[in-house]
Motif scaffolding. Sequence first.
Motif: not given
Length: 181
Positions: A82-99, A101-104
């Motif tokens: 993304t344009s934000e150039r932000q490193k996301r970790t595995k504990t990022d709430k948005r990534l956990i929510e996304l994962a 959703s895919v799992k469900q």
Amino acid sequence: MSRRELISIEGLRVDGRRPTELRKLVSRVGVLADADGSSYIELGNTKILAAIYGPREPRKKTSMLHDRAFLNVEINVSPFSTSERQKRTKTDKRLIELAQSVKQTFEPIVLTQLSSRSQIDIYLQVLQNDGGVLQACINASTLALIHAGVPMSDYVCATSAGFFENTAVLGNLSFGKFSQL
């Protein structure tokens, strides 16, 4: 057309598509040699790489289920996606929510009862994010699961839709005010 407008006076969106026109879709399967199944998908400018491993022996005995396979989903976002150039970790709430959703989405579809005491891993890498990441992840996962030969009761495909000022709009809305269908 201002940044807040989704549809111009001519009836086109910012990227030139009509309201009911989906983004361009490009997909490939078998892009990773070491995975049991893999796929690459481009949904507009959103690019996702999916890898499937399993069914296989669970990595942790605590995740082993005696009557079915355990479905594990992990999503990583490249810092340059993304344009934000932000490193996301595995504990990022948005990534956990996304994962989650895919799992469900896939838990009722994958026939996990055929592979008891095993684990199926779905790894998703977001290479470029231009909206519609969840839909692209679901579509990439479906293709990779098919390529891996994982038994499923059905195939899943995803897109987004909404209404903007009484106009139906299809295909990965990434900005503007709209209500989900």
